[in-house]
Design an enzyme around this catalytic site. Structure first.
Site, PDB file in Angstrom:
ATOM      1  N   CYS A   1     -21.675   4.918   7.869  1.00 17.29           N
ATOM      2  CA  CYS A   1     -20.466   5.981   8.093  1.00 17.29           C
ATOM      3  C   CYS A   1     -21.041   7.057   8.608  1.00 17.29           C
ATOM      4  CB  CYS A   1     -19.786   6.227   6.641  1.00 17.29           C
ATOM      5  SG  CYS A   1     -18.492   7.490   6.807  1.00 17.29           S
TER       6      CYS A   1
ATOM      7  N   CYS B   1     -22.960  -0.046   4.502  1.00 15.30           N
ATOM      8  CA  CYS B   1     -21.618   0.941   4.943  1.00 15.30           C
ATOM      9  C   CYS B   1     -21.797   2.307   4.517  1.00 15.30           C
ATOM     10  CB  CYS B   1     -20.334   0.208   4.153  1.00 15.30           C
ATOM     11  SG  CYS B   1     -20.561   0.352   2.077  1.00 15.30           S
TER      12      CYS B   1
ATOM     13  N   CYS C   1     -10.454   3.277  11.584  1.00 16.43           N
ATOM     14  CA  CYS C   1     -11.886   3.044  11.731  1.00 16.43           C
ATOM     15  C   CYS C   1     -12.340   1.837  11.090  1.00 16.43           C
ATOM     16  CB  CYS C   1     -12.720   4.288  11.348  1.00 16.43           C
ATOM     17  SG  CYS C   1     -14.408   4.273  11.395  1.00 16.43           S
TER      18      CYS C   1
ATOM     19  N   ASP D   1       0.638  -1.298  -0.095  1.00 19.33           N
ATOM     20  CA  ASP D   1       0.066   0.096  -0.097  1.00 19.33           C
ATOM     21  C   ASP D   1       0.712   1.328   0.040  1.00 19.33           C
ATOM     22  OD1 ASP D   1      -1.828   0.528   3.276  1.00 19.33           O
ATOM     23  OD2 ASP D   1       0.492   0.674   2.624  1.00 19.33           O
TER      24      ASP D   1
ATOM     25  N   CYS E   1     -12.903  10.875   6.223  1.00 25.55           N
ATOM     26  CA  CYS E   1     -12.743   9.543   6.682  1.00 25.55           C
ATOM     27  C   CYS E   1     -12.163   9.615   8.370  1.00 25.55           C
ATOM     28  CB  CYS E   1     -12.001   8.435   5.695  1.00 25.55           C
ATOM     29  SG  CYS E   1     -11.779   6.883   6.496  1.00 25.55           S
TER      30      CYS E   1
ATOM     31  N   CYS F   1     -27.311  -3.188  -1.349  1.00 23.51           N
ATOM     32  CA  CYS F   1     -26.946  -2.996  -0.219  1.00 23.51           C
ATOM     33  C   CYS F   1     -26.143  -1.465  -0.047  1.00 23.51           C
ATOM     34  CB  CYS F   1     -26.202  -4.147   0.321  1.00 23.51           C
ATOM     35  SG  CYS F   1     -25.528  -4.076   2.128  1.00 23.51           S
TER      36      CYS F   1
END
Length: 392
Positions: free
Chosen positions: A199, A195, A241, A135, A215, A192
């Protein structure tokens, strides 16, 4: 067309022996279909600043590797439950690190596994070249993993695998060996929106993208003051988170324990908040240094710990917060402590107003002056304490 089919089979077997939980192969074709999206995100200010800065290098493997032919994508599953969690006691409140920071730093774990895999492939293909990344590299992990068939990208922007949900770390290796590509993952989110709905800061845009600035995971990793609107939603999670993962149907009942080095030490990942505020640099490095969540250093985590104590309305923290406000050399810690005092204090308290005002008189940093000024105003707006009725 069987391009290195026998070698591919051997690599898959070797990967599982090394402890890689999923492996997939894709071409080194450009990810140019993402170009407009990345540029739009950057133009709108939705990026975190932690991304690789050159968009072309994120999209075109041939910009970062000589004659790439394939990309090998890997996933390692991490646990989503602490097997022996600690309770947060009234006089010893505990914070929490998000799950991706449990155990040893995943960058190190993934690099070690990829290095071992590359070493194996070199015994079979001696002249081949490789570029591994985790990453912090150029390529977009989730896009690579989705195209290599490891899973699909959910509406929260995370890769969701069939076996492990989104509780996976991703890495990839560019190589000049040509392999047959696996079938890309196909979205199974349907209609769906759990999420997106869950949030607390509305960071998810609904199409797998997010406004990273909103975020909470990004906010816990910033260095200055945390903006007021993120403090309450942060609750007691002082790094990262997990809300958009926690509510995801694909993650229910998925907690695997395949890698001992990823198992969380409850005393570390559920840190006692008050001791964290006065920990020495040496003790911090020793205790929290091995975590991915320590990469920004001690100050952001201490700032977050103060916010967590305020969110828990921890009365026992008041003496320590007063001390930090008056004695800590860092303005962000002094100002955040003053704010926390104004949240925790239930009723009007002239002595506390006086203490913050005395400190405010010494401050020169504009943001700290604002924090303390607002804290005083908030304290003055509190109800007077209820008078104690005396028994006649």
């Amino acid at each position: 067309m069987a391009m290195n089919a026998a070698l591919k089979t051997k690599i898959i077997a070797a990967a599982h022996e090394i402890g890689i939980d999923k492996i997939g192969f894709t071409t080194a074709e450009p990810f140019d279909y993402l170009e407009d999206s990345l540029k739009e995100q950057k133009a709108k200010g939705h990026t975190s600043g932690f991304e690789h800065p050159v968009i072309e290098e994120r999209l075109y493997p041939d910009k970062i590797f000589h004659q790439p032919k394939s990309i090998i994508s890997i996933a390692l599953a991490y646990p989503s439950e602490i097997q022996n969690p600690l309770k947060s006691e009234r006089d010893n409140r505990r914070g929490l690190f998000a799950r991706a920071s449990w155990g040893l730093d995943y960058h190190d774990i993934l690099r070690e596994k990829m290095d071992r895999l590359i070493a194996y492939i070199k015994t079979e293909a001696t002249t081949a070249t490789f570029k591994p990344m985790v990453d912090t590299g150029e390529l977009i992990d989730v896009a690579t993993a989705q195209r290599a068939g490891l899973g699909f990208i959910g509406k929260n922007g995370l890769l969701i695998t069939e076996e492990f949900g989104s509780w996976v770390y991703l890495g990839e290796i560019i190589t000049d060996i040509e392999f047959e590509a696996d079938q890309p993952g196909v979205s199974a989110c349907g209609d769906c929106t759990r999420c997106i709905d869950a949030c607390p800061t509305n960071a998810l845009l609904g199409d797998g993208r997010m406004n990273a600035q909103l975020c909470l995971s990004f906010q816990t990793q910033t260095k200055g003051y945390m903006a007021q609107e993120f403090r309450r939603p942060m609750t007691h999670v002082i790094y990262g988170c997990d809300i958009c993962q926690y509510v995801c149907p694909f993650n229910q009942d998925k907690s695997v324990h395949l890698h001992p080095e990823m198992e969380p030490d409850p005393e570390v990942v559920q840190p006692a908040l008050k001791p964290l505020l006065t920990i020495s640099n040496k003790d911090f490095k020793e205790k929290y240094g091995p975590l991915a969540g320590s990469w920004r250093g001690k100050k952001p985590l201490q700032r977050n710990a103060i916010i967590a104590l305020a969110n828990m309305r921890d009365q026992t923290a008041i003496p320590l917060l007063l001390q930090l406000m008056e004695e800590d050399p860092r303005p962000v810690i002094r100002g955040t402590s003053a704010w926390a005092l104004s949240v925790i204090q239930r009723f009007q308290n002239p002595a506390m107003v006086k203490a913050i005002a005395a400190q405010l008189a010494k401050e020169t940093d504009p943001e700290t002056v604002t924090e303390m000024t607002q804290a005083i105003e908030k304290l003055k707006d509190k109800r007077p304490p209820r008078s104690i009725k005396t028994q006649s």
